[in-house]
Motif scaffolding. Structure first.
Motif, PDB file in Angstrom:
ATOM      1  N   PHE A 228       0.837  -1.208   0.000  1.00  0.00           N
ATOM      2  CA  PHE A 228       0.000   0.000   0.000  1.00  0.00           C
ATOM      3  C   PHE A 228       0.870   1.255   0.000  1.00  0.00           C
ATOM      4  N   VAL A 229       1.944   1.236   0.768  1.00  0.00           N
ATOM      5  CA  VAL A 229       2.858   2.391   0.800  1.00  0.00           C
ATOM      6  C   VAL A 229       3.494   2.585  -0.574  1.00  0.00           C
ATOM      7  N   ILE A 230       3.868   1.485  -1.227  1.00  0.00           N
ATOM      8  CA  ILE A 230       4.426   1.583  -2.577  1.00  0.00           C
ATOM      9  C   ILE A 230       3.406   2.223  -3.521  1.00  0.00           C
ATOM     10  N   ALA A 231       2.146   1.821  -3.401  1.00  0.00           N
ATOM     11  CA  ALA A 231       1.098   2.406  -4.236  1.00  0.00           C
ATOM     12  C   ALA A 231       0.955   3.897  -3.974  1.00  0.00           C
ATOM     13  N   ALA A 232       1.059   4.290  -2.708  1.00  0.00           N
ATOM     14  CA  ALA A 232       0.967   5.717  -2.374  1.00  0.00           C
ATOM     15  C   ALA A 232       2.118   6.498  -2.982  1.00  0.00           C
ATOM     16  N   ARG A 233       3.302   5.924  -2.974  1.00  0.00           N
ATOM     17  CA  ARG A 233       4.455   6.612  -3.571  1.00  0.00           C
ATOM     18  C   ARG A 233       4.289   6.717  -5.086  1.00  0.00           C
ATOM     19  N   VAL A 234       3.663   5.717  -5.686  1.00  0.00           N
ATOM     20  CA  VAL A 234       3.444   5.737  -7.134  1.00  0.00           C
ATOM     21  C   VAL A 234       2.588   6.936  -7.542  1.00  0.00           C
ATOM     22  N   VAL A 235       1.591   7.265  -6.719  1.00  0.00           N
ATOM     23  CA  VAL A 235       0.706   8.385  -7.068  1.00  0.00           C
ATOM     24  C   VAL A 235       1.266   9.721  -6.584  1.00  0.00           C
ATOM     25  N   GLY A 236       2.471   9.710  -6.053  1.00  0.00           N
ATOM     26  CA  GLY A 236       3.136  10.953  -5.698  1.00  0.00           C
ATOM     27  C   GLY A 236       2.979  11.412  -4.269  1.00  0.00           C
ATOM     28  N   SER A 237       2.506  10.556  -3.364  1.00  0.00           N
ATOM     29  CA  SER A 237       2.350  10.946  -1.973  1.00  0.00           C
ATOM     30  C   SER A 237       3.717  11.085  -1.311  1.00  0.00           C
ATOM     31  N   THR A 238       3.899  12.188  -0.625  1.00  0.00           N
ATOM     32  CA  THR A 238       5.144  12.416   0.120  1.00  0.00           C
ATOM     33  C   THR A 238       4.912  12.355   1.628  1.00  0.00           C
ATOM     34  N   ALA A 239       3.745  11.863   2.031  1.00  0.00           N
ATOM     35  CA  ALA A 239       3.424  11.753   3.451  1.00  0.00           C
ATOM     36  C   ALA A 239       4.393  10.799   4.138  1.00  0.00           C
ATOM     37  N   PRO A 240       4.706  11.033   5.408  1.00  0.00           N
ATOM     38  CA  PRO A 240       5.595  10.116   6.139  1.00  0.00           C
ATOM     39  C   PRO A 240       5.011   8.709   6.181  1.00  0.00           C
ATOM     40  N   THR A 241       5.888   7.740   6.182  1.00  0.00           N
ATOM     41  CA  THR A 241       5.441   6.347   6.236  1.00  0.00           C
ATOM     42  C   THR A 241       4.640   6.078   7.499  1.00  0.00           C
TER      43      THR A 241
END
Length: 317
Positions: A228-241
């Motif tokens: 899920f975190v990988i998916a968030a990074r794919v869409v450009g999320s820079t939120a802390p893990t």
């Protein structure tokens, strides 16, 4: 089959139709509010690296699921080799992700194993216990993470502590009741309680088994959250893990709602709401959920190959 009766018209609607309509409604509402742009952009943003990472994680999580299943199956008296369980679990995941309902794959592996072992009822019980144990661990991890890590769904500190205590009490009570001697008597309720208690005590809560089941389940949950975190990074999320982890656990929990179209629906609605509440925008939440759905589907493709080979060998199996 469970049905929903509409008194005014006298119609009987199968429960699975109601669940599909509910999932479709959630998707339609999210698409209406957010638009389809974020979903399409998230799919275009996927690359070989993200899909390869998701597939590698799936190897570990599926191996742990297969191990958990073999432990429970052997505890109820059925022989199940890990290699056989691994192939069957991959196929199960693929079927769950491509067919309506989200449980067809689990039913299939239970029936297939039961026919091979000569005891369909016991095999289905093993699958039910294995999945229930995994869901229980996921719920406990989710409550702990949501209560302890920064998240828009985090309740006030006293409520967080109460939630953790409540989950601990519920799990502890279940363990105590399952390990007690089941009530005697011919009543149907007593027979059901005896069967469930015996299965839990011998297949999940036995001392040599439950630590391994818990460990496997924690690894599986961690793998899903990492994807899920990988998916968030794919869409450009820079939120802390540390912020994405409780959001991911919350969204994954929503996937268990029995109103999905092969996993789609509540997941996207929960992600859009949670990300918006966290100040990360609903569009980013929808994109993350869609990217996650595609990643786990791609990672399950080996199960499609297993299903195809099995069908070619036995079209009626």
């Amino acid at each position: 089959m469970t049905t929903l009766t509409l008194p005014a018209a006298g119609w009987r609607v199968p429960a699975w139709v109601v669940r599909l309509l509910a999932g479709a409604t959630v998707l339609a509402v999210v698409a209406w509010h957010v638009g389809t742009g974020p979903a399409l952009a998230s799919v275009r943003g996927l690359d070989a690296r993200s899909m390869g990472a998701a597939a590698a994680i799936a190897v570990l999580t599926t191996a742990c699921c297969a191990w958990r299943w073999t432990l429970v199956a052997r505890a109820v008296g059925l022989d199940l080799r890990w290699r056989t369980a691994l192939a069957a679990y991959y196929r199960s995941q693929f079927l769950n992700l491509t067919l309506p309902g989200g449980v067809v794959g689990d039913l299939h592996r239970g029936l297939h194993h039961g026919r091979a072992a000569g005891d369909v009822g016991r095999a289905l019980r093993a699958v039910l216990l294995e999945r229930t144990a995994g869901q229980a661990v996921q719920l406990a991890v989710t409550v702990a993470a949501v209560a302890l890590l920064p998240s828009p769904v985090r309740p006030p500190a006293p409520v967080s502590a109460a939630l953790i205590v409540l989950v601990a009490l519920v799990l502890g009570t279940a363990v105590v009741l399952a390990r007690r001697r089941p009530p005697a008597g011919p009543a149907r309720w007593a027979r059901i309680v005896r069967a469930v208690s015996s299965a839990l005590r011998d297949a999940v809560l036995a001392r040599p088994i439950w630590p391994a089941v818990a460990l496997a389940s924690v690894v599986v949950v961690a793998g899903h959250v990492l994807t899920f975190v990988i998916a968030a990074r794919v869409v450009g999320s820079t939120a802390p893990t540390t912020q994405l982890v409780p959001l991911g656990l919350f969204v994954l929990l929503a996937m268990g709602v029995p109103a999905t179209i092969a996993g789609w629906g509540p997941r996207e609605g929960a992600a859009a709401w949670a990300f918006a509440a966290a100040g990360l925008t609903a569009a980013q939440g929808l994109g993350t959920a869609v990217a996650y759905g595609v990643l786990i589907l791609v990672a399950s493709l080996p199960g499609g190959a297993v299903a195809l080979v099995g069908w070619m060998r036995d079209p009626h199996g």
